[in-house]
Design an enzyme around this catalytic site. Sequence first.
Site, PDB file in Angstrom:
ATOM      1  N   SER A 142      -7.836   1.974  16.614  1.00 11.62           N
ATOM      2  CA  SER A 142      -6.840   2.029  17.430  1.00 11.62           C
ATOM      3  C   SER A 142      -7.052   2.846  18.721  1.00 11.62           C
ATOM      4  O   SER A 142      -7.843   3.898  18.411  1.00 11.62           O
ATOM      5  CB  SER A 142      -5.666   2.678  16.633  1.00 11.62           C
ATOM      6  OG  SER A 142      -4.545   2.781  17.811  1.00 11.62           O
ATOM      7  N   TYR A 155      -1.871   9.322  11.522  1.00  9.38           N
ATOM      8  CA  TYR A 155      -2.390   7.990  11.969  1.00  9.38           C
ATOM      9  C   TYR A 155      -3.630   8.254  12.999  1.00  9.38           C
ATOM     10  O   TYR A 155      -4.577   7.737  12.708  1.00  9.38           O
ATOM     11  CB  TYR A 155      -1.248   7.176  12.907  1.00  9.38           C
ATOM     12  CG  TYR A 155      -1.625   5.951  13.037  1.00  9.38           C
ATOM     13  CD1 TYR A 155      -1.756   4.738  12.202  1.00  9.38           C
ATOM     14  CD2 TYR A 155      -1.911   5.763  14.477  1.00  9.38           C
ATOM     15  CE1 TYR A 155      -2.341   3.503  12.755  1.00  9.38           C
ATOM     16  CE2 TYR A 155      -2.360   4.188  14.783  1.00  9.38           C
ATOM     17  CZ  TYR A 155      -2.719   3.353  14.115  1.00  9.38           C
ATOM     18  OH  TYR A 155      -2.876   2.097  14.218  1.00  9.38           O
TER      19      TYR A 155
HETATM   20  N1  LIG Z   1       0.084  -3.135  16.034  1.00  8.25           N
HETATM   21  C1  LIG Z   1      -0.368  -2.453  16.826  1.00  8.25           C
HETATM   22  O1  LIG Z   1      -0.089  -1.992  18.107  1.00  8.25           O
HETATM   23  C2  LIG Z   1      -1.738  -1.923  16.388  1.00  8.25           C
HETATM   24  C3  LIG Z   1      -2.494  -1.064  17.459  1.00  8.25           C
HETATM   25  C4  LIG Z   1      -3.567  -0.570  17.082  1.00  8.25           C
HETATM   26  C5  LIG Z   1      -4.430  -0.521  15.820  1.00  8.25           C
HETATM   27  N2  LIG Z   1      -3.457  -1.344  14.850  1.00  8.25           N
HETATM   28  C6  LIG Z   1      -4.232  -1.424  13.417  1.00  8.25           C
HETATM   29  O2  LIG Z   1      -4.273  -2.981  13.089  1.00  8.25           O
HETATM   30  C7  LIG Z   1      -3.961  -3.020  11.821  1.00  8.25           C
HETATM   31  C8  LIG Z   1      -3.129  -4.165  11.343  1.00  8.25           C
HETATM   32  O3  LIG Z   1      -1.842  -3.774  11.819  1.00  8.25           O
HETATM   33  P1  LIG Z   1      -0.462  -4.708  12.094  1.00  8.25           P
HETATM   34  O4  LIG Z   1       0.129  -3.951  13.410  1.00  8.25           O
HETATM   35  O5  LIG Z   1      -0.850  -6.011  12.237  1.00  8.25           O
HETATM   36  O6  LIG Z   1       0.529  -4.094  10.925  1.00  8.25           O
HETATM   37  P2  LIG Z   1       1.174  -5.175   9.889  1.00  8.25           P
HETATM   38  O7  LIG Z   1       1.980  -6.259  10.457  1.00  8.25           O
HETATM   39  O8  LIG Z   1       2.182  -3.872   9.067  1.00  8.25           O
HETATM   40  O9  LIG Z   1      -0.099  -5.340   8.916  1.00  8.25           O
HETATM   41  C9  LIG Z   1      -0.679  -4.561   8.139  1.00  8.25           C
HETATM   42  C10 LIG Z   1      -1.369  -5.025   6.951  1.00  8.25           C
HETATM   43  O10 LIG Z   1      -1.878  -4.128   6.147  1.00  8.25           O
HETATM   44  C11 LIG Z   1      -1.589  -4.371   4.845  1.00  8.25           C
HETATM   45  N3  LIG Z   1      -1.806  -3.218   4.020  1.00  8.25           N
HETATM   46  C12 LIG Z   1      -0.822  -2.128   3.934  1.00  8.25           C
HETATM   47  N4  LIG Z   1      -1.265  -1.414   3.221  1.00  8.25           N
HETATM   48  C13 LIG Z   1      -2.105  -1.736   2.198  1.00  8.25           C
HETATM   49  C14 LIG Z   1      -2.712  -1.478   1.187  1.00  8.25           C
HETATM   50  N5  LIG Z   1      -2.535  -0.402   0.413  1.00  8.25           N
HETATM   51  N6  LIG Z   1      -3.640  -2.602   0.677  1.00  8.25           N
HETATM   52  C15 LIG Z   1      -3.924  -3.505   1.317  1.00  8.25           C
HETATM   53  N7  LIG Z   1      -3.456  -3.819   2.315  1.00  8.25           N
HETATM   54  C16 LIG Z   1      -2.417  -3.242   2.798  1.00  8.25           C
HETATM   55  C17 LIG Z   1      -0.328  -5.098   4.623  1.00  8.25           C
HETATM   56  O11 LIG Z   1      -0.166  -5.783   3.754  1.00  8.25           O
HETATM   57  P3  LIG Z   1       0.656  -5.682   2.372  1.00  8.25           P
HETATM   58  O12 LIG Z   1       1.710  -4.860   2.793  1.00  8.25           O
HETATM   59  O13 LIG Z   1       0.713  -7.193   1.840  1.00  8.25           O
HETATM   60  O14 LIG Z   1      -0.333  -5.006   1.429  1.00  8.25           O
HETATM   61  C18 LIG Z   1      -0.504  -5.891   6.065  1.00  8.25           C
HETATM   62  O15 LIG Z   1      -1.023  -7.024   5.872  1.00  8.25           O
HETATM   63  C19 LIG Z   1      -3.630  -1.610  11.180  1.00  8.25           C
HETATM   64  O16 LIG Z   1      -5.093  -1.007  10.684  1.00  8.25           O
HETATM   65  C20 LIG Z   1      -3.043  -1.021  12.486  1.00  8.25           C
HETATM   66  O17 LIG Z   1      -3.376   0.479  12.244  1.00  8.25           O
HETATM   67  C21 LIG Z   1      -2.325  -1.982  15.301  1.00  8.25           C
END
Ligand SMILES: NC(=O)c1ccc[n+]([C@@H]2O[C@H](COP(=O)([O-])OP(=O)(O)OC[C@H]3O[C@@H](n4cnc5c(N)ncnc54)[C@H](OP(=O)(O)O)[C@@H]3O)[C@@H](O)[C@H]2O)c1
Length: 255
Positions: A142, A155
């Site tokens: 990120s 984070y």
């Molecule tokens: N959205 C943003 O603005 C943003 C910005 C920078 C980076 N990111 C990164 O992008 C990635 C995806 O984030 P997102 O925004 O798409 O969030 P999200 O929609 O909440 O997706 C997170 C995913 O991680 C899975 N997860 C959580 N805990 C887990 C575990 N213990 N084992 C396996 N899977 C797990 C969740 O699935 P389950 O709950 O089904 O396990 C879900 O599929 C993350 O690494 C986040 O830090 C996001």
Amino acid sequence: MAPRAMHPSDGCVWITGASSGIGAALALEMATQGWQVAISARRQQALDEIAAQHANIHSFVGDVTDRAAMQAVVETIESQLGSIALGVMNAGIYLPTALPDFDVSLFDRTFEVNLTGAVNAMAPLVPLMVGRGAGRLALVSSVAGYGGLPTSAAYGASKAALFNLGESMAMDLADHGVGVSMIAPGFVKTPATDVNTFSMPFIISAEEAARRMVKGLGQAKTHISFPRRFSLLLRLINMLPRGLYVRLVGRSTAR
Ligand SMILES: NC(=O)c1ccc[n+]([C@@H]2O[C@H](COP(=O)([O-])OP(=O)(O)OC[C@H]3O[C@@H](n4cnc5c(N)ncnc54)[C@H](OP(=O)(O)O)[C@@H]3O)[C@@H](O)[C@H]2O)c1
């Protein structure tokens, strides 16, 4: 044998944390481009709903904090879909820290999923890719990993660690034909950010994020960051002397 970009003809892609948000959008984008896509996360039903949207997507339940489960998921994917050419370590959680309350459980949970989870998922993959002399690992970090931000002690630290880990691995694996890409999204509209009450400048859709990721991975980039203007701004601010950075960012984000 310099690491190169992977293509659908090299094998399948495995995306962790693909039951929602960026991971789900990436799965759909890559499936549309002809990849066989293995998606994993903890919620079976959510995974199955994504898989139902494209014949190339296949779901595998697995918690990244469970090292043995990650080994089993990799073995099952390879037996059903063939070699994993590209592994995207995307599973992640954001738990805001509320200092001065120092809640150690927030740090434990964050590091366990975001950092150790990525290590657990890569552990069975690295020897397979090295044995084949080809492959690519992508670590979803990120822009919050570039430097400290308010409420991001857990984070941001986990995401900064992914950069360091990925850069080391990129150096050590280059001679083995295995590439490592670090991905640094800015704000992306997903279930994770839908709960945020603060303003999220330059926010983009998960579909747009997925397209940027596919483009960068297709160019075998080591560092993939978007949206460009926000990422550039943060990288410039991070070039300031650290004391000035802390004062400036602390003051401009004070609520
Ligand atoms: N959205 C943003 O603005 C943003 C910005 C920078 C980076 N990111 C990164 O992008 C990635 C995806 O984030 P997102 O925004 O798409 O969030 P999200 O929609 O909440 O997706 C997170 C995913 O991680 C899975 N997860 C959580 N805990 C887990 C575990 N213990 N084992 C396996 N899977 C797990 C969740 O699935 P389950 O709950 O089904 O396990 C879900 O599929 C993350 O690494 C986040 O830090 C996001």
